[in-house]
Design an enzyme around this catalytic site. Structure first.
Site, PDB file in Angstrom:
ATOM      1  N   GLY A 139      81.100  81.930 -88.606  1.00 33.17           N
ATOM      2  CA  GLY A 139      80.389  80.694 -88.312  1.00 33.17           C
ATOM      3  C   GLY A 139      81.105  79.521 -88.962  1.00 33.17           C
ATOM      4  N   GLY A 140      80.697  78.323 -88.583  1.00 36.37           N
ATOM      5  CA  GLY A 140      81.174  77.132 -89.268  1.00 36.37           C
ATOM      6  C   GLY A 140      82.562  76.643 -88.888  1.00 36.37           C
ATOM      7  N   SER A 165      72.096  80.792 -83.829  1.00 36.58           N
ATOM      8  CA  SER A 165      72.794  82.005 -84.272  1.00 36.58           C
ATOM      9  C   SER A 165      72.336  82.330 -85.679  1.00 36.58           C
ATOM     10  CB  SER A 165      74.299  81.791 -84.269  1.00 36.58           C
ATOM     11  OG  SER A 165      74.903  82.808 -85.057  1.00 36.58           O
ATOM     12  N   HIS A 181      70.236  84.185 -81.020  1.00 38.36           N
ATOM     13  CA  HIS A 181      71.607  84.698 -80.825  1.00 38.36           C
ATOM     14  C   HIS A 181      71.953  85.591 -82.013  1.00 38.36           C
ATOM     15  CE1 HIS A 181      75.701  84.554 -79.167  1.00 38.36           C
ATOM     16  NE2 HIS A 181      76.130  84.447 -80.421  1.00 38.36           N
ATOM     17  N   HIS A 234      75.360  89.426 -79.097  1.00 37.59           N
ATOM     18  CA  HIS A 234      76.778  89.125 -78.845  1.00 37.59           C
ATOM     19  C   HIS A 234      77.602  90.156 -79.603  1.00 37.59           C
ATOM     20  CE1 HIS A 234      80.268  86.078 -79.756  1.00 37.59           C
ATOM     21  NE2 HIS A 234      80.663  87.100 -79.015  1.00 37.59           N
ATOM     22  N   MET A 267      79.315  92.088 -85.575  1.00 36.50           N
ATOM     23  CA  MET A 267      80.754  92.154 -85.888  1.00 36.50           C
ATOM     24  C   MET A 267      81.049  93.472 -86.594  1.00 36.50           C
ATOM     25  SD  MET A 267      81.406  88.301 -87.229  1.00 36.50           S
ATOM     26  CE  MET A 267      80.657  86.882 -86.407  1.00 36.50           C
ATOM     27  N   ASP A 299      79.467  79.024 -77.343  1.00 36.00           N
ATOM     28  CA  ASP A 299      79.266  79.528 -78.709  1.00 36.00           C
ATOM     29  C   ASP A 299      80.424  79.092 -79.588  1.00 36.00           C
ATOM     30  OD1 ASP A 299      78.644  81.003 -80.973  1.00 36.00           O
ATOM     31  OD2 ASP A 299      78.883  82.970 -80.024  1.00 36.00           O
ATOM     32  N   MET A 335      83.546  81.203 -75.548  1.00 37.12           N
ATOM     33  CA  MET A 335      83.739  80.961 -76.978  1.00 37.12           C
ATOM     34  C   MET A 335      84.526  79.671 -77.168  1.00 37.12           C
ATOM     35  SD  MET A 335      82.267  83.462 -78.553  1.00 37.12           S
ATOM     36  CE  MET A 335      82.777  83.012 -80.219  1.00 37.12           C
ATOM     37  N   ASP A 376      74.709  87.966 -83.711  1.00 40.14           N
ATOM     38  CA  ASP A 376      76.156  88.234 -83.752  1.00 40.14           C
ATOM     39  C   ASP A 376      76.461  89.572 -84.415  1.00 40.14           C
ATOM     40  OD1 ASP A 376      77.454  85.906 -82.568  1.00 40.14           O
ATOM     41  OD2 ASP A 376      76.519  84.785 -84.209  1.00 40.14           O
ATOM     42  N   MET A 414      80.762  91.681 -80.905  1.00 39.96           N
ATOM     43  CA  MET A 414      82.189  91.537 -81.234  1.00 39.96           C
ATOM     44  C   MET A 414      82.607  92.873 -81.828  1.00 39.96           C
ATOM     45  SD  MET A 414      81.719  87.695 -82.690  1.00 39.96           S
ATOM     46  CE  MET A 414      79.947  87.914 -82.795  1.00 39.96           C
TER      47      MET A 414
HETATM   48  C1  DX5 Z   1      81.281  83.386 -84.094  1.00 38.22           C
HETATM   49  C2  DX5 Z   1      79.899  83.668 -83.586  1.00 38.22           C
HETATM   50  C3  DX5 Z   1      79.032  82.494 -83.454  1.00 38.22           C
HETATM   51  C4  DX5 Z   1      78.755  81.747 -84.728  1.00 38.22           C
HETATM   52  C5  DX5 Z   1      78.670  80.310 -84.349  1.00 38.22           C
HETATM   53  O1  DX5 Z   1      82.061  84.512 -83.929  1.00 38.22           O
HETATM   54  O2  DX5 Z   1      79.978  84.274 -82.297  1.00 38.22           O
HETATM   55  O3  DX5 Z   1      77.812  82.808 -82.788  1.00 38.22           O
HETATM   56  O4  DX5 Z   1      77.565  82.113 -85.383  1.00 38.22           O
HETATM   57  O5  DX5 Z   1      78.570  79.582 -85.501  1.00 38.22           O
HETATM   58  P1  DX5 Z   1      78.721  78.006 -85.512  1.00 38.22           P
HETATM   59  O6  DX5 Z   1      77.650  77.453 -84.630  1.00 38.22           O
HETATM   60  O7  DX5 Z   1      78.558  77.685 -86.946  1.00 38.22           O
HETATM   61  O8  DX5 Z   1      80.101  77.689 -84.994  1.00 38.22           O
HETATM   62 ZN    ZN Z   2      78.079  84.532 -81.193  1.00 42.27          ZN
END
Ligand code: DX5
Ligand code: ZN
Length: 228
Positions: free
Chosen positions: A146-147, A9, A34, A68, A38, A177, A139, A36, A70
């Protein structure tokens, strides 16, 4: 043997060097990027849109891009991502008033389609649309950042999805994910996932001074997956 795919990601990559970061993870053996998206509406964070996807294509990236979304609503922006070079476009059922229509729109635009399930979203949204789906994304964190830590209930959800996919006979990827790391990827694969998103697990652990930083982490993930 399952063909496992690792999908870094880029949310956790260094955005000031994005093309270089993507080149490095792909050279290190990653399969899919990947991406993301948002919107600060469906989730409380704001990231990247079609322009960045297009920029990666212009940079020369040929690997699959897994967008992805969101985002709410989703339909208006689907054609923009298709034109920008997306391979997969996945969205959350909560982001669409008409899930079947959004899935059809993604395929009409020449992309592969997918539905994304938050930790508390029931799998019943799959009923009646399995023939229009190329990917199910489970999910294992709440979307937006992330994190975060892996939510263990995602394991049962993966097992349930694996059964739904196998019983259906359709060719559908099962992606996970959130909170995927070297130390849990094997167990996640054993629960049925075949595609593994990792943001902080790949970009976050890396020491900038180590020129082979991504090879090391992706190699460790592959070694764990080889034991499945
Ligand atoms: C969260 C994202 C993920 C995110 C995952 O909303 O959809 O793709 O980047 O990050 P890690 O691997 O750090 O949990
Ligand atoms: Zn994602």
């Amino acid at each position: 043997m399952t063909d496992f795919k690792i999908a870094p990601s880029i949310l956790s990559a260094d955005f000031a060097k994005l093309g270089d970061e993507v080149d490095k993870v792909l050279a290190a053996g990653a399969d899919i990027v990947h991406f993301d998206v948002m919107d600060n509406h469906y989730v409380p964070n704001l990231t990247i849109g079609p322009l960045v996807c297009e920029a990666l294509r212009k940079h020369g990236m040929t690997a699959d891009i897994d967008v992805h979304m969101m985002v709410k609503p989703v339909d208006r922006i689907i054609p923009d991502f298709a034109k920008a070079g997306a391979t997969y476009i996945t969205f959350h059922p909560e982001g669409s008033e008409h899930i079947d229509r959004s899935l059809q729109l993604i395929r009409e635009q020449g992309c592969k389609s997918g539905l994304v399930f938050n930790p508390s979203t029931p799998l019943s949204h799959l009923d009646y649309v399995l023939d229009k789906i190329d990917m199910i994304l489970v999910m294992s964190v709440n979307p937006g950042f992330g994190g975060q830590s892996f939510i263990p209930a995602a394991m049962d959800k993966l097992r349930a999805c694996r059964k739904i996919i196998d019983d259906s006979g359709f060719d559908i990827c099962l992606e996970i994910d959130g909170g995927v790391k070297v130390d849990n990827i094997r167990e996640i694969a054993e629960a049925g996932a075949d595609t593994f998103v990792a943001g902080s697990g790949i970009f976050g652990n890396a020491q900038e001074s180590d020129p082979n930083r991504y090879d090391t982490i992706i190699g460790q993930m592959r070694a764990a997956l080889a034991k499945v």
